[in-house]
Motif scaffolding. Structure first.
Motif, PDB file in Angstrom:
ATOM      1  N   ILE A 147      81.401 -98.165  57.519  1.00 37.55           N
ATOM      2  CA  ILE A 147      80.830 -98.088  56.176  1.00 37.55           C
ATOM      3  C   ILE A 147      79.599 -98.996  56.102  1.00 37.55           C
ATOM      4  CG2 ILE A 147      81.224 -98.467  53.714  1.00 37.55           C
ATOM      5  CD1 ILE A 147      82.797 -96.126  54.941  1.00 37.55           C
ATOM      6  N   VAL A 148      78.494 -98.435  55.630  1.00 41.69           N
ATOM      7  CA  VAL A 148      77.248 -99.206  55.496  1.00 41.69           C
ATOM      8  C   VAL A 148      77.190 -99.873  54.128  1.00 41.69           C
ATOM      9  CG1 VAL A 148      74.732 -99.088  55.530  1.00 41.69           C
ATOM     10  CG2 VAL A 148      76.073 -97.632  57.074  1.00 41.69           C
ATOM     11  N   GLN A 149      77.350 -99.073  53.078  1.00 37.96           N
ATOM     12  CA  GLN A 149      77.396 -99.589  51.709  1.00 37.96           C
ATOM     13  C   GLN A 149      77.716 -98.422  50.778  1.00 37.96           C
ATOM     14  OE1 GLN A 149      73.073-100.683  51.104  1.00 37.96           O
ATOM     15  NE2 GLN A 149      73.298 -99.336  49.326  1.00 37.96           N
ATOM     16  N   ALA A 150      78.022 -98.729  49.531  1.00 35.02           N
ATOM     17  CA  ALA A 150      78.220 -97.683  48.526  1.00 35.02           C
ATOM     18  C   ALA A 150      76.858 -97.137  48.094  1.00 35.02           C
ATOM     19  CB  ALA A 150      78.965 -98.241  47.323  1.00 35.02           C
ATOM     20  N   TYR A 151      76.855 -95.880  47.657  1.00 38.63           N
ATOM     21  CA  TYR A 151      75.632 -95.339  47.072  1.00 38.63           C
ATOM     22  C   TYR A 151      75.879 -95.016  45.606  1.00 38.63           C
ATOM     23  CZ  TYR A 151      77.639 -90.600  47.697  1.00 38.63           C
ATOM     24  OH  TYR A 151      78.434 -89.491  47.652  1.00 38.63           O
ATOM     25  N   ARG A 160      66.114 -95.373  56.425  1.00 34.70           N
ATOM     26  CA  ARG A 160      65.322 -95.419  57.664  1.00 34.70           C
ATOM     27  C   ARG A 160      66.273 -95.549  58.846  1.00 34.70           C
ATOM     28  NH1 ARG A 160      60.877-100.090  59.403  1.00 34.70           N
ATOM     29  NH2 ARG A 160      61.198 -99.888  61.652  1.00 34.70           N
ATOM     30  N   LEU A 161      66.000 -94.755  59.868  1.00 35.34           N
ATOM     31  CA  LEU A 161      66.803 -94.774  61.085  1.00 35.34           C
ATOM     32  C   LEU A 161      65.879 -94.953  62.278  1.00 35.34           C
ATOM     33  CD1 LEU A 161      69.439 -94.206  62.751  1.00 35.34           C
ATOM     34  CD2 LEU A 161      68.829 -91.778  62.603  1.00 35.34           C
ATOM     35  N   TYR A 170      70.795 -97.910  67.826  1.00 30.89           N
ATOM     36  CA  TYR A 170      70.007 -97.538  66.650  1.00 30.89           C
ATOM     37  C   TYR A 170      70.198 -98.560  65.540  1.00 30.89           C
ATOM     38  CZ  TYR A 170      74.435 -95.547  64.867  1.00 30.89           C
ATOM     39  OH  TYR A 170      75.739 -95.369  64.448  1.00 30.89           O
ATOM     40  N   ASP A 171      69.186 -98.656  64.667  1.00 35.00           N
ATOM     41  CA  ASP A 171      69.223 -99.510  63.484  1.00 35.00           C
ATOM     42  C   ASP A 171      69.186 -98.626  62.243  1.00 35.00           C
ATOM     43  OD1 ASP A 171      69.039-101.743  65.146  1.00 35.00           O
ATOM     44  OD2 ASP A 171      66.864-101.951  64.860  1.00 35.00           O
ATOM     45  N   ILE A 172      69.828 -99.090  61.169  1.00 32.20           N
ATOM     46  CA  ILE A 172      69.797 -98.389  59.889  1.00 32.20           C
ATOM     47  C   ILE A 172      69.303 -99.343  58.803  1.00 32.20           C
ATOM     48  CG2 ILE A 172      71.187 -97.325  58.054  1.00 32.20           C
ATOM     49  CD1 ILE A 172      73.028 -96.219  60.203  1.00 32.20           C
ATOM     50  N   TYR A 173      68.343 -98.874  58.013  1.00 32.77           N
ATOM     51  CA  TYR A 173      67.846 -99.602  56.847  1.00 32.77           C
ATOM     52  C   TYR A 173      68.143 -98.776  55.598  1.00 32.77           C
ATOM     53  CZ  TYR A 173      64.914-102.132  60.267  1.00 32.77           C
ATOM     54  OH  TYR A 173      64.456-102.871  61.345  1.00 32.77           O
ATOM     55  N   ILE A 174      68.643 -99.433  54.558  1.00 38.12           N
ATOM     56  CA  ILE A 174      68.859 -98.789  53.267  1.00 38.12           C
ATOM     57  C   ILE A 174      68.084 -99.569  52.210  1.00 38.12           C
ATOM     58  CG2 ILE A 174      70.539 -98.047  51.530  1.00 38.12           C
ATOM     59  CD1 ILE A 174      70.810 -96.556  54.177  1.00 38.12           C
ATOM     60  N   ASP A 175      67.230 -98.870  51.492  1.00 39.62           N
ATOM     61  CA  ASP A 175      66.411 -99.485  50.438  1.00 39.62           C
ATOM     62  C   ASP A 175      65.649-100.704  50.947  1.00 39.62           C
ATOM     63  OD1 ASP A 175      67.255 -97.554  48.587  1.00 39.62           O
ATOM     64  OD2 ASP A 175      69.051 -98.709  48.111  1.00 39.62           O
ATOM     65  N   LYS A 178      67.804-104.066  56.377  1.00 33.92           N
ATOM     66  CA  LYS A 178      68.529-103.660  57.580  1.00 33.92           C
ATOM     67  C   LYS A 178      70.025-103.871  57.364  1.00 33.92           C
ATOM     68  CE  LYS A 178      67.028-104.461  61.836  1.00 33.92           C
ATOM     69  NZ  LYS A 178      66.759-105.130  63.144  1.00 33.92           N
ATOM     70  N   LYS A 179      70.790-102.784  57.493  1.00 31.93           N
ATOM     71  CA  LYS A 179      72.233-102.833  57.273  1.00 31.93           C
ATOM     72  C   LYS A 179      73.028-102.721  58.572  1.00 31.93           C
ATOM     73  CE  LYS A 179      72.270-102.920  52.704  1.00 31.93           C
ATOM     74  NZ  LYS A 179      73.016-103.902  51.896  1.00 31.93           N
TER      75      LYS A 179
END
Length: 218
Positions: A147-151, A160-161, A170-175, A178-179
């Protein structure tokens, strides 16, 4: 490669595909990420975005570079196959995504030469096999479902991936934050040959998902 829908097409379902959709097969309907979008059936045309709507209840519309996935029940998806496999170091994807409810489920996937990499980033909705993802942004890697976060329904989330083929991570960015940092793929990703977005929804709440400002760089 066309991703297998989440449920098989039975004869009655196939027959129920709308005549209007069948009539549009192969037709250019606009652009997304400044790339032409066509209505497809089985085979994808490389270098184009290919919309697949095998079930009459699920639709994808395109307006002013914004995708709108809506309807109920069965899967629909849009996929782009590269003209040549990407075997470089890093490929970056960015987009914005908004869900009308947590019943809408959208997966971003990557196709490699050795198979599909499903749910690299997903906004969880109806998914009986993974109930923990509902209402959450998630990813699949060597740690399993993470789980990355709630939406928040009704909010545009920036995604962003960064896919690092040379590192198999891989890296994931939300808003903008970096998550997920250097998550490992479950299996080797030797090249990127295509990618896409697949949506499902609860038949009881046929609302929608919108995607805009999609960018890719490799």
């Amino acid at each position: 490669t066309v991703p297998a829908p989440s449920q098989s097409v039975s004869a009655p379902q196939a027959a129920s595909q709308s005549a209007s959709t069948s009539a549009q097969l192969g037709r250019i309907v606009g652009t997304f990420n400044k790339t032409k979008v066509i209505i497809s059936e089985d085979e994808n045309k490389a270098g184009f975005w290919n919309i697949h709507m095998p079930y009459a209840a699920s639709k994808i519309e395109l307006s002013n570079e914004v995708l709108n996935f809506y309807g109920s029940g069965s899967a629909c998806w849009i996929q782009k196959d590269l003209k040549e496999p990407f075997k470089g170091k890093t490929y970056v994807f960015e987009w914005e995504e908004k869900h009308d409810s947590i019943e809408d489920h959208l997966d971003f996937y990557i196709n490699g030469t050795k198979g599909e990499y499903r749910g690299i980033i997903g906004f969880g909705g109806i998914d009986s096999g993974r109930p923990q993802v509902k209402g959450n942004i998630f990813t699949n890697n060597t740690n399993g479902v993470e789980i990355v976060q709630a939406y928040k329904p009704g909010k545009w989330h920036k995604v962003r991936l960064d896919v690092m083929i040379d590192k198999q991570k891989y890296d994931i960015y939300i808003d903008g934050t970096k998550k997920i940092s250097e998550a490992k793929f479950k299996t080797t990703l030797d090249a990127i040959v295509g990618f896409g977005l697949e949506r499902q929804s609860s038949a009881k709440t046929p609302k929608g998902v919108k995607v805009r400002k999609f960018k890719e760089k490799g």
